[in-house]
Write a protein that holds these residues in place. Structure first.
Motif, mmCIF file in Angstrom:
data_model
loop_
_atom_site.group_PDB
_atom_site.id
_atom_site.type_symbol
_atom_site.label_atom_id
_atom_site.label_comp_id
_atom_site.label_asym_id
_atom_site.label_seq_id
_atom_site.Cartn_x
_atom_site.Cartn_y
_atom_site.Cartn_z
ATOM 1 N N MET A 37 113.409 165.391 55.299
ATOM 2 C CA MET A 37 114.271 165.220 54.047
ATOM 3 C C MET A 37 113.849 163.859 53.350
ATOM 4 S SD MET A 37 116.620 167.812 53.441
ATOM 5 C CE MET A 37 117.945 166.741 52.889
ATOM 6 N N ILE A 38 112.958 163.054 53.724
ATOM 7 C CA ILE A 38 112.774 161.886 53.328
ATOM 8 C C ILE A 38 111.400 161.715 52.674
ATOM 9 C CG2 ILE A 38 112.468 159.405 53.634
ATOM 10 C CD1 ILE A 38 114.188 159.701 56.071
ATOM 11 N N SER A 39 111.233 161.415 51.377
ATOM 12 C CA SER A 39 110.068 161.384 50.481
ATOM 13 C C SER A 39 109.628 160.043 50.592
ATOM 14 C CB SER A 39 110.274 161.934 49.111
ATOM 15 O OG SER A 39 111.433 161.109 48.406
ATOM 16 N N GLU A 40 110.260 158.931 50.731
ATOM 17 C CA GLU A 40 109.800 157.540 50.642
ATOM 18 C C GLU A 40 108.951 157.420 52.022
ATOM 19 O OE1 GLU A 40 113.533 157.998 48.571
ATOM 20 O OE2 GLU A 40 113.018 158.479 50.589
ATOM 21 N N GLU A 41 108.218 156.247 51.773
ATOM 22 C CA GLU A 41 107.394 155.928 52.934
ATOM 23 C C GLU A 41 108.280 155.317 53.899
ATOM 24 O OE1 GLU A 41 103.375 153.101 53.767
ATOM 25 O OE2 GLU A 41 104.375 153.137 51.735
ATOM 26 N N LEU A 42 107.795 155.688 55.278
ATOM 27 C CA LEU A 42 108.589 155.298 56.572
ATOM 28 C C LEU A 42 107.563 154.743 57.265
ATOM 29 C CD1 LEU A 42 110.637 158.525 57.458
ATOM 30 C CD2 LEU A 42 111.297 156.386 56.347
ATOM 31 N N THR A 43 108.115 153.463 57.967
ATOM 32 C CA THR A 43 107.408 152.546 58.989
ATOM 33 C C THR A 43 107.778 153.446 60.378
ATOM 34 O OG1 THR A 43 107.353 150.773 57.792
ATOM 35 C CG2 THR A 43 106.749 150.483 60.099
ATOM 36 N N VAL A 44 106.830 154.019 61.012
ATOM 37 C CA VAL A 44 107.153 154.669 62.177
ATOM 38 C C VAL A 44 106.393 154.010 63.550
ATOM 39 C CG1 VAL A 44 107.000 156.836 63.672
ATOM 40 C CG2 VAL A 44 107.171 157.077 60.954
ATOM 41 N N SER A 45 107.285 153.540 64.364
ATOM 42 C CA SER A 45 106.894 152.662 65.401
ATOM 43 C C SER A 45 106.283 153.700 66.544
ATOM 44 C CB SER A 45 107.766 151.948 66.020
ATOM 45 O OG SER A 45 108.399 150.842 65.133
ATOM 46 N N PHE A 46 107.042 154.740 66.871
ATOM 47 C CA PHE A 46 106.404 155.832 67.728
ATOM 48 C C PHE A 46 107.014 157.026 67.457
ATOM 49 C CE2 PHE A 46 109.774 154.284 70.412
ATOM 50 C CZ PHE A 46 110.552 155.386 70.931
ATOM 51 N N THR A 47 106.301 158.046 68.036
ATOM 52 C CA THR A 47 106.991 159.381 68.111
ATOM 53 C C THR A 47 106.971 160.082 69.512
ATOM 54 O OG1 THR A 47 105.523 159.934 65.871
ATOM 55 C CG2 THR A 47 106.291 161.716 67.218
ATOM 56 N N ARG A 48 108.172 160.593 69.755
ATOM 57 C CA ARG A 48 108.177 161.345 71.280
ATOM 58 C C ARG A 48 108.821 162.504 70.975
ATOM 59 N NH1 ARG A 48 109.304 156.460 74.600
ATOM 60 N NH2 ARG A 48 107.488 155.450 74.603
ATOM 61 N N LYS A 49 108.587 163.081 72.175
ATOM 62 C CA LYS A 49 109.068 164.494 72.545
ATOM 63 C C LYS A 49 110.223 164.352 73.524
ATOM 64 C CE LYS A 49 106.321 167.293 70.213
ATOM 65 N NZ LYS A 49 106.488 168.303 69.370
ATOM 66 N N ILE A 50 111.397 164.547 73.232
ATOM 67 C CA ILE A 50 112.532 164.450 74.262
ATOM 68 C C ILE A 50 113.248 165.952 74.346
ATOM 69 C CG2 ILE A 50 112.984 162.117 73.403
ATOM 70 C CD1 ILE A 50 115.326 163.316 71.711
ATOM 71 N N SER A 51 114.002 166.064 75.606
ATOM 72 C CA SER A 51 114.652 167.288 75.894
ATOM 73 C C SER A 51 116.360 166.969 75.795
ATOM 74 C CB SER A 51 114.102 168.081 77.067
ATOM 75 O OG SER A 51 112.709 168.041 76.913
ATOM 76 N N PRO A 52 116.792 166.939 74.787
ATOM 77 C CA PRO A 52 118.171 166.638 74.864
ATOM 78 C C PRO A 52 119.202 167.720 75.646
ATOM 79 C CG PRO A 52 117.590 166.409 72.784
ATOM 80 C CD PRO A 52 116.397 167.138 73.573
ATOM 81 N N LYS A 53 120.176 167.393 76.552
ATOM 82 C CA LYS A 53 120.905 168.295 76.924
ATOM 83 C C LYS A 53 121.734 169.160 75.762
ATOM 84 C CE LYS A 53 123.645 166.831 80.292
ATOM 85 N NZ LYS A 53 124.799 165.998 81.107
ATOM 86 N N GLY A 54 121.833 170.493 76.297
ATOM 87 C CA GLY A 54 122.450 171.531 75.366
ATOM 88 C C GLY A 54 121.230 172.030 74.097
ATOM 89 N N VAL A 55 120.028 171.548 74.253
ATOM 90 C CA VAL A 55 118.801 171.710 73.370
ATOM 91 C C VAL A 55 117.977 172.613 74.128
ATOM 92 C CG1 VAL A 55 117.249 171.344 71.464
ATOM 93 C CG2 VAL A 55 119.426 170.021 71.683
ATOM 94 N N GLN A 56 117.490 173.615 73.625
ATOM 95 C CA GLN A 56 116.655 174.555 74.227
ATOM 96 C C GLN A 56 115.139 174.134 73.733
ATOM 97 O OE1 GLN A 56 116.747 178.850 73.298
ATOM 98 N NE2 GLN A 56 118.655 178.979 74.938
ATOM 99 N N GLY A 57 114.142 173.612 74.873
ATOM 100 C CA GLY A 57 112.954 172.907 74.726
ATOM 101 C C GLY A 57 112.999 171.566 73.999
ATOM 102 N N GLU A 58 112.057 171.075 73.752
ATOM 103 C CA GLU A 58 111.944 169.743 73.230
ATOM 104 C C GLU A 58 111.889 169.745 71.677
ATOM 105 O OE1 GLU A 58 108.618 167.527 76.396
ATOM 106 O OE2 GLU A 58 107.660 168.737 74.671
ATOM 107 N N ILE A 59 112.348 168.364 71.346
ATOM 108 C CA ILE A 59 112.333 167.979 69.954
ATOM 109 C C ILE A 59 111.585 166.884 69.808
ATOM 110 C CG2 ILE A 59 114.568 169.227 69.548
ATOM 111 C CD1 ILE A 59 115.767 166.416 69.379
ATOM 112 N N THR A 60 111.126 166.584 68.562
ATOM 113 C CA THR A 60 110.320 165.283 68.253
ATOM 114 C C THR A 60 111.490 164.463 67.407
ATOM 115 O OG1 THR A 60 108.371 166.763 68.014
ATOM 116 C CG2 THR A 60 108.428 164.312 66.665
ATOM 117 N N VAL A 61 111.200 163.159 68.125
ATOM 118 C CA VAL A 61 111.971 161.807 67.309
ATOM 119 C C VAL A 61 111.235 160.745 67.217
ATOM 120 C CG1 VAL A 61 114.210 162.415 68.364
ATOM 121 C CG2 VAL A 61 112.604 160.943 69.735
#
Length: 490
Positions: free
Chosen positions: A329-353
């Protein structure tokens, strides 16, 4: 903060005085039972209708309608009037006191408190009448103060405006909207509660909340409620915006930047150091007035809210993690320190944060972060630890070896099975809490999340190498270096 209704209905419904709220366009948005009884009308005849259509046809009540119109048109002036009022069978004497809801010192609506003083005017004993009027004034002053504080303290300006501008603003119900949800939480707060005096703890948290709210309101956030030491905030409602995801990220970075000043304030008073994690998610939610007819709150519900809380649980000190939906949803430039895959409880499969530390124009806010890499030890330090499920210890005590350490991180070696983002309680003092942020075989990179009182004493006894001495095994040195590089590169 305790859960508060958007307006304390019990204050209004239990009043013997009538209460009527009217927008400046003349529409009646609120009328309590006492006002209905005094004016001898039904709720259907009044609520949601224009004042003119309700009363203008009654010429004998011109003094009453004229009084109300004066209040509406003469914005900014509190008024008190005594007027006659005629029903089919009775003539009444009414006392009308007006007060205003304001936004940036501009009135946006009017509240009328209506008292039936017919009996008082009929009293022949003037002394008794004056005494009753004095008490009535005191009671009304107190009630008016409570009403104003209720509107001003527990509702944001946007919520007040929505209530006044919509005839259905007071009613239960909701709508589906796409919003950005923010959840924040302090690290190690439970341990602080056990160590600090209650008055100091409250003073510290109140100051922290005040500082954080400045950033939230600066970027159009709506604070839904305080969750103990955490905050539940939405962006994109009640006022609709197309930049709610960007606003949420900018607010989060501003909040983390403010933590430096918060901790300087704490240090000057001998209070403990605070650190905060923030999780952000964007999705469709149900938004509106939730509760019962007597107890209502403005809030949101949906899986997106739960996911924001789950994402926040993966954060460590000073981190801001956002979902892929928020980033999209963000069009502005972001400073991303890292990208990770996580598997939160109650969510099927992995999501990216994504860990975010900066957002570009027009916000141009950057969170300055300096990482303190662990230093290799001249000899490994044996340590016991427990795995945690939430905040509860799970299973038996396990053994590990600290190979490198800093004030914020450590490298530990263990034969036990672990995964990234597991939470540990290390056997140091009354508990040194850490989160696994990297796995490299049986070596783990730990990030401390809550420290015991004797943490400084413990770390001072750890055998660091002498200057120029290279005693740590190459694998350990490479493990520390590679773990740090991997995090920075992702």
């Amino acid at each position: 903060m305790e859960k508060k209704s958007i307006i304390q209905n019990s204050i209004i419904s239990d009043m013997s005085e009538g209460v009527m709220a009217i927008r400046f366009d003349g529409r009646i948005v609120l009328v309590n039972d006492a006002a209905i009884a005094i004016l001898e009308r039904t709720r259907e005849e009044l609520e949601g209708r224009s004042f003119a259509s309700c009363f203008f046809a009654e010429e004998n009540n011109d003094p009453f309608t004229g009084c109300v119109l004066d209040v509406i048109y003469m914005k900014g002036r509190r008024q008190e009037r005594y007027v006659p009022y005629f029903t089919d069978k009775n003539r009444k004497e009414l006392r009308i006191v007006s007060s205003y809801l304001k936004e940036e010192d501009e009135p946006i609506g009017v509240i009328l408190v209506i008292s039936d003083i017919t009996e008082l005017t009929q009293m022949r004993d003037a002394v008794m009448a004056m005494e009753k009027i004095r008490k009535l004034n005191e009671s009304l002053a107190l009630r008016n103060q409570v009403l104003q504080e209720t509107f001003g303290r527990y509702l944001s300006d946007d919520i007040v405006r929505e209530i006044l501008e919509s005839p259905d603003g007071w009613k239960l119900g909701g709508q589906k909207r796409t919003l950005t949800i923010m959840m924040s939480d302090l690290r190690g707060f439970t341990m602080m509660c056990e160590r600090m005096e209650p008055q100091d703890l409250i003073a510290m948290t109140n100051h922290y909340f005040s500082e954080m709210y400045e950033e939230i309101s600066r970027f159009n956030g709506t604070l839904i409620e305080f969750l103990g030491d955490g905050m539940f905030v939405i962006f994109g409602a009640p006022a609709v915006t197309q930049t709610h995801a960007s606003d949420a990220v900018a607010a989060a970075i501003g909040m983390q930047k403010r933590m430096k000043a918060v901790n300087e304030w704490n240090a000057a008073r001998g209070y403990e150091h605070l650190s905060m994690g923030i999780g952000i998610n964007t999705d469709s939610v149900i938004l509106g007035n939730i509760g019962s007819e007597r107890r209502t709150k403005y809030g949101v519900m949906g899986a997106a809210v739960n996911l924001a809380g789950r994402i926040e649980s993966y954060t460590t000190e000073g981190q801001i993690l956002i979902s892929s939906a928020t980033r999209a949803m963000i069009s502005e430039e972001l400073t991303v320190s890292f990208t990770r895959k996580i598997s939160p409880k109650g969510v099927q499969g992995e999501i990216t944060v994504y860990e975010i530390s900066g957002i570009g124009a027009p916000y141009n806010i950057v969170q300055e972060k300096k990482r303190d890499f662990p230093v290799m030890l001249s000899a490994a330090v044996q340590i016991g630890y427990f795995l945690l499920e939430g905040k509860h210890v799970m299973g038996d005590r396990k053994e590990g070896r600290i190979l490198a350490v800093s004030r914020e991180e450590a490298v530990m070696e263990t034969e036990e099975k672990t995964t990234v983002y597991d939470n540990l309680k290390l056997d140091v003092g009354d508990g040194l809490y850490a989160k696994i942020t990297q796995c490299d075989g049986n070596r783990l990179m730990l990030r401390f999340t809550a420290k015991p009182v004797n943490f400084d004493s413990w770390i001072s006894r750890i055998p660091l190498p002498h200057k120029g001495e290279d005693v740590a095994p190459g694998k350990v040195r490479n493990s520390v270096r590679k773990a740090g590089e991997r995090i920075d590169e992702q």
